[in-house]
Design a protein around this motif. Structure first.
Motif, PDB file in Angstrom:
ATOM      1  N   LYS A  13       0.815  -1.215   0.000  1.00 11.58           N
ATOM      2  CA  LYS A  13       0.000   0.000   0.000  1.00 11.58           C
ATOM      3  C   LYS A  13       0.852   1.270   0.000  1.00 11.58           C
ATOM      4  O   LYS A  13       0.342   2.373  -0.137  1.00 11.58           O
ATOM      5  CB  LYS A  13      -0.950  -0.024   1.196  1.00 11.58           C
ATOM      6  CG  LYS A  13      -1.901  -1.217   1.140  1.00 11.58           C
ATOM      7  CD  LYS A  13      -2.754  -1.288   2.365  1.00 11.58           C
ATOM      8  CE  LYS A  13      -3.612  -2.515   2.453  1.00 11.58           C
ATOM      9  NZ  LYS A  13      -4.331  -2.925   1.310  1.00 11.58           N
ATOM     10  N   THR A  14       2.179   1.110   0.180  1.00 11.59           N
ATOM     11  CA  THR A  14       3.098   2.259   0.147  1.00 11.59           C
ATOM     12  C   THR A  14       4.081   2.119  -1.013  1.00 11.59           C
ATOM     13  O   THR A  14       5.197   2.627  -0.941  1.00 11.59           O
ATOM     14  CB  THR A  14       3.879   2.404   1.468  1.00 11.59           C
ATOM     15  OG1 THR A  14       4.660   1.233   1.679  1.00 11.59           O
ATOM     16  CG2 THR A  14       2.947   2.639   2.638  1.00 11.59           C
ATOM     17  N   ARG A  32      -1.639  10.206  10.304  1.00 18.93           N
ATOM     18  CA  ARG A  32      -2.644  10.768   9.387  1.00 18.93           C
ATOM     19  C   ARG A  32      -1.980  11.323   8.123  1.00 18.93           C
ATOM     20  O   ARG A  32      -2.551  11.243   7.033  1.00 18.93           O
ATOM     21  CB  ARG A  32      -3.480  11.819  10.105  1.00 18.93           C
ATOM     22  CG  ARG A  32      -4.457  11.147  11.077  1.00 18.93           C
ATOM     23  CD  ARG A  32      -5.401  12.112  11.770  1.00 18.93           C
ATOM     24  NE  ARG A  32      -6.168  11.395  12.772  1.00 18.93           N
ATOM     25  CZ  ARG A  32      -5.796  11.227  14.046  1.00 18.93           C
ATOM     26  NH1 ARG A  32      -4.664  11.741  14.488  1.00 18.93           N
ATOM     27  NH2 ARG A  32      -6.563  10.560  14.881  1.00 18.93           N
ATOM     28  N   THR A  35      -1.489   8.314   5.989  1.00 21.40           N
ATOM     29  CA  THR A  35      -2.709   7.893   5.296  1.00 21.40           C
ATOM     30  C   THR A  35      -3.111   8.899   4.217  1.00 21.40           C
ATOM     31  O   THR A  35      -3.761   8.528   3.253  1.00 21.40           O
ATOM     32  CB  THR A  35      -3.885   7.666   6.272  1.00 21.40           C
ATOM     33  OG1 THR A  35      -4.224   8.886   6.923  1.00 21.40           O
ATOM     34  CG2 THR A  35      -3.550   6.586   7.289  1.00 21.40           C
ATOM     35  N   PRO A  39      -3.471   6.554   0.869  1.00 20.66           N
ATOM     36  CA  PRO A  39      -4.837   6.364   1.371  1.00 20.66           C
ATOM     37  C   PRO A  39      -5.225   4.913   1.646  1.00 20.66           C
ATOM     38  O   PRO A  39      -6.069   4.655   2.502  1.00 20.66           O
ATOM     39  CB  PRO A  39      -5.712   6.962   0.263  1.00 20.66           C
ATOM     40  CG  PRO A  39      -4.823   7.883  -0.486  1.00 20.66           C
ATOM     41  CD  PRO A  39      -3.443   7.323  -0.378  1.00 20.66           C
ATOM     42  N   THR A  41      -3.717   2.837   3.285  1.00 20.88           N
ATOM     43  CA  THR A  41      -3.321   2.444   4.640  1.00 20.88           C
ATOM     44  C   THR A  41      -4.358   2.843   5.679  1.00 20.88           C
ATOM     45  O   THR A  41      -4.321   2.348   6.805  1.00 20.88           O
ATOM     46  CB  THR A  41      -1.961   3.056   5.026  1.00 20.88           C
ATOM     47  OG1 THR A  41      -2.072   4.483   5.039  1.00 20.88           O
ATOM     48  CG2 THR A  41      -0.853   2.611   4.072  1.00 20.88           C
ATOM     49  N   GLN A  42      -5.275   3.717   5.318  1.00 20.90           N
ATOM     50  CA  GLN A  42      -6.254   4.271   6.265  1.00 20.90           C
ATOM     51  C   GLN A  42      -7.008   3.186   7.032  1.00 20.90           C
ATOM     52  O   GLN A  42      -7.026   3.183   8.255  1.00 20.90           O
ATOM     53  CB  GLN A  42      -7.244   5.172   5.521  1.00 20.90           C
ATOM     54  CG  GLN A  42      -8.412   5.669   6.351  1.00 20.90           C
ATOM     55  CD  GLN A  42      -8.057   6.691   7.391  1.00 20.90           C
ATOM     56  OE1 GLN A  42      -7.171   7.506   7.182  1.00 20.90           O
ATOM     57  NE2 GLN A  42      -8.737   6.668   8.514  1.00 20.90           N
TER      58      GLN A  42
END
Length: 92
Positions: A13-14, A32, A35, A39, A41-42
Motif C-alpha cells: 500500500k506504500t 494521518r 494515510t 490512502p 493504509t487508512q
C-alpha cells in the motif's frame, strides 16, 4: 520529518517502501499524514471512529506510545515511528 517504518503487510500500500518520511507534530499527525500520502493504509491503521485500530501497535523511538501520550505523543524531526500489527495464533 519523521521516518515511519512500514511493516511488510502494509508495504504493497506504500509502493513497496519499507520506510517513508512524513511530517507531523505528534504520532497521530504523522500517521494521518501517512494515510494522506497513502490512502490505502487508512483502514488498516484507523477505525471508522478515527481511533487507531486496537490490533495496531505503534512505537516512537522504540517506546510504545500507549505508555507515553498515545497518538498525542510529540514527534521531533529525526524521530522514528514504527508500526507493528499485532500477531496472534500459533499451534495448539
Amino acid at each position: 520529518m519523521a521516518t515511519v517504518r512500514i511493516p511488510p503487510v502494509l508495504r504493497p500500500k506504500t509502493g513497496g517502501q519499507a520506510e517513508v518520511e512524513v511530517g507531523g507534530d505528534n504520532v497521530g499527525d504523522v500517521l494521518r499524514s501517512l494515510t494522506g500520502d497513502y490512502p490505502e493504509t487508512q483502514e488498516q491503521l484507523f477505525g471508522e471512529d478515527g481511533e487507531l485500530n486496537r490490533y495496531v501497535n505503534v512505537y516512537l523511538n522504540d517506546e510504545d506510545v500507549r505508555v507515553l501520550d498515545g497518538l498525542d505523543t510529540a514527534v521531533k524531526d529525526g524521530d522514528t515511528v514504527v508500526i507493528l500489527p499485532a500477531m496472534a495464533g500459533g499451534t495448539a
